[in-house]
Scaffold this active site. Structure first.
Site, PDB file in Angstrom:
ATOM      1  N   LYS A   1      15.094 -35.395  32.754  1.00 55.94           N
ATOM      2  CA  LYS A   1      16.200 -35.220  31.802  1.00 55.94           C
ATOM      3  C   LYS A   1      16.882 -36.562  31.577  1.00 55.94           C
ATOM      4  O   LYS A   1      17.436 -37.151  32.495  1.00 55.94           O
ATOM      5  CB  LYS A   1      17.198 -34.214  32.386  1.00 55.94           C
ATOM      6  CG  LYS A   1      18.217 -33.722  31.371  1.00 55.94           C
ATOM      7  CD  LYS A   1      18.655 -32.304  31.696  1.00 55.94           C
ATOM      8  CE  LYS A   1      19.454 -31.728  30.538  1.00 55.94           C
ATOM      9  NZ  LYS A   1      19.734 -30.305  30.696  1.00 55.94           N
TER      10      LYS A   1
ATOM     11  N   LYS B   1      14.143 -34.232  37.132  1.00 53.92           N
ATOM     12  CA  LYS B   1      14.115 -33.132  36.165  1.00 53.92           C
ATOM     13  C   LYS B   1      13.483 -33.586  34.846  1.00 53.92           C
ATOM     14  O   LYS B   1      13.238 -32.791  33.962  1.00 53.92           O
ATOM     15  CB  LYS B   1      15.530 -32.620  35.882  1.00 53.92           C
ATOM     16  CG  LYS B   1      16.179 -31.893  37.042  1.00 53.92           C
ATOM     17  CD  LYS B   1      17.385 -31.006  36.677  1.00 53.92           C
ATOM     18  CE  LYS B   1      18.527 -31.598  36.020  1.00 53.92           C
ATOM     19  NZ  LYS B   1      19.727 -30.741  35.983  1.00 53.92           N
TER      20      LYS B   1
HETATM   21  N1  C2G Z   1      24.922 -23.902  28.974  1.00 58.20           N
HETATM   22  C1  C2G Z   1      25.441 -22.849  28.225  1.00 58.20           C
HETATM   23  N2  C2G Z   1      25.488 -22.948  26.882  1.00 58.20           N
HETATM   24  C2  C2G Z   1      25.054 -24.074  26.247  1.00 58.20           C
HETATM   25  C3  C2G Z   1      24.560 -25.154  26.993  1.00 58.20           C
HETATM   26  C4  C2G Z   1      24.491 -25.047  28.375  1.00 58.20           C
HETATM   27  O1  C2G Z   1      25.838 -21.803  28.787  1.00 58.20           O
HETATM   28  N3  C2G Z   1      25.131 -24.129  24.887  1.00 58.20           N
HETATM   29  C5  C2G Z   1      24.860 -23.763  30.427  1.00 58.20           C
HETATM   30  C6  C2G Z   1      23.440 -23.838  30.977  1.00 58.20           C
HETATM   31  O2  C2G Z   1      22.811 -22.561  30.872  1.00 58.20           O
HETATM   32  C7  C2G Z   1      23.679 -24.250  32.432  1.00 58.20           C
HETATM   33  C8  C2G Z   1      24.954 -25.105  32.332  1.00 58.20           C
HETATM   34  O3  C2G Z   1      25.551 -24.828  31.045  1.00 58.20           O
HETATM   35  O4  C2G Z   1      23.933 -23.105  33.247  1.00 58.20           O
HETATM   36  C9  C2G Z   1      24.666 -26.589  32.446  1.00 58.20           C
HETATM   37  O5  C2G Z   1      23.705 -26.913  31.459  1.00 58.20           O
HETATM   38  P1  C2G Z   1      22.831 -28.259  31.680  1.00 58.20           P
HETATM   39  O6  C2G Z   1      23.744 -29.386  31.948  1.00 58.20           O
HETATM   40  O7  C2G Z   1      21.823 -28.336  30.569  1.00 58.20           O
HETATM   41  O8  C2G Z   1      22.096 -27.898  33.063  1.00 58.20           O
HETATM   42  P2  C2G Z   1      20.526 -27.998  33.374  1.00 58.20           P
HETATM   43  O9  C2G Z   1      20.011 -29.325  32.946  1.00 58.20           O
HETATM   44  O10 C2G Z   1      19.922 -26.759  32.875  1.00 58.20           O
HETATM   45  O11 C2G Z   1      20.516 -28.076  34.990  1.00 58.20           O
HETATM   46  O12 C2G Z   1      19.341 -26.717  39.370  1.00 58.20           O
HETATM   47  C10 C2G Z   1      19.801 -26.278  38.095  1.00 58.20           C
HETATM   48  C11 C2G Z   1      19.816 -27.428  37.119  1.00 58.20           C
HETATM   49  O13 C2G Z   1      20.578 -28.506  37.624  1.00 58.20           O
HETATM   50  C12 C2G Z   1      20.386 -26.943  35.792  1.00 58.20           C
END
Ligand code: C2G
Length: 129
Positions: free
Chosen positions: A46, A44
């Site tokens: 990340k 990703k």
């Molecule tokens: N999230 C949220 N509010 C935030 C931060 C994150 O609602 N202030 C939500 C994101 O929208 C996501 C979840 O928390 O649905 C997890 O966020 P991340 O760990 O950043 O996930 P991400 O890296 O987007 O990975 O296949 C899908 C991916 O694995 C998603």
């Protein structure tokens, strides 16, 4: 049981994650979280502070989470929906529209993100102090 499925990295677990998982848990009887492995986070692009083992423990400690599975790839969602007979696939709305093809298998929902908090933001705050 009415099953909800979601995925994420959940690094530096914060109130935005809790607020999302709480709302998701309220949609059914069982919330399953696909937690991105360290290898998948590399794919990703990340960077992650906490290793998968820690992020899994923290997710399992969350009252709203019933099970945690590893997320190894972008392409496992449909199989996971079938495997767990998920009724709803849901993500925060930064992903709005990105997984609509999964509506062939179950309901697809995008919930509003929690404003003002993010893992990236927390990393900047910590770096400055
Ligand atoms: N999230 C949220 N509010 C935030 C931060 C994150 O609602 N202030 C939500 C994101 O929208 C996501 C979840 O928390 O649905 C997890 O966020 P991340 O760990 O950043 O996930 P991400 O890296 O987007 O990975 O296949 C899908 C991916 O694995 C998603």
């Amino acid at each position: 049981p009415k099953t909800i499925l979601t995925y994420g990295t959940f690094d530096l677990f914060h109130v935005g994650h809790v607020h999302l998982l709480r709302r998701l848990a309220a949609l059914g009887d069982r919330l399953i979280v696909g937690c991105s492995t360290d290898e998948f986070n590399d794919i990703k692009g990340k960077k992650c502070i906490m290793p998968y083992a820690d992020r899994e423990i923290i997710l399992r400690a969350c009252r709203y989470v019933d099970d945690v599975i590893p997320e190894h790839s972008w392409d496992q969602k449909a199989d996971d929906i079938k495997r767990f007979d998920a009724d709803i696939f849901a993500m925060g709305d930064d992903w709005a529209g990105k997984f609509d093809e999964l509506s062939a298998h179950c309901e697809v929902i995008y919930l509003p993100r929690t404003e003002g908090v993010s893992t990236t933001g927390l990393r900047w705050i910590v770096a400055d102090n």
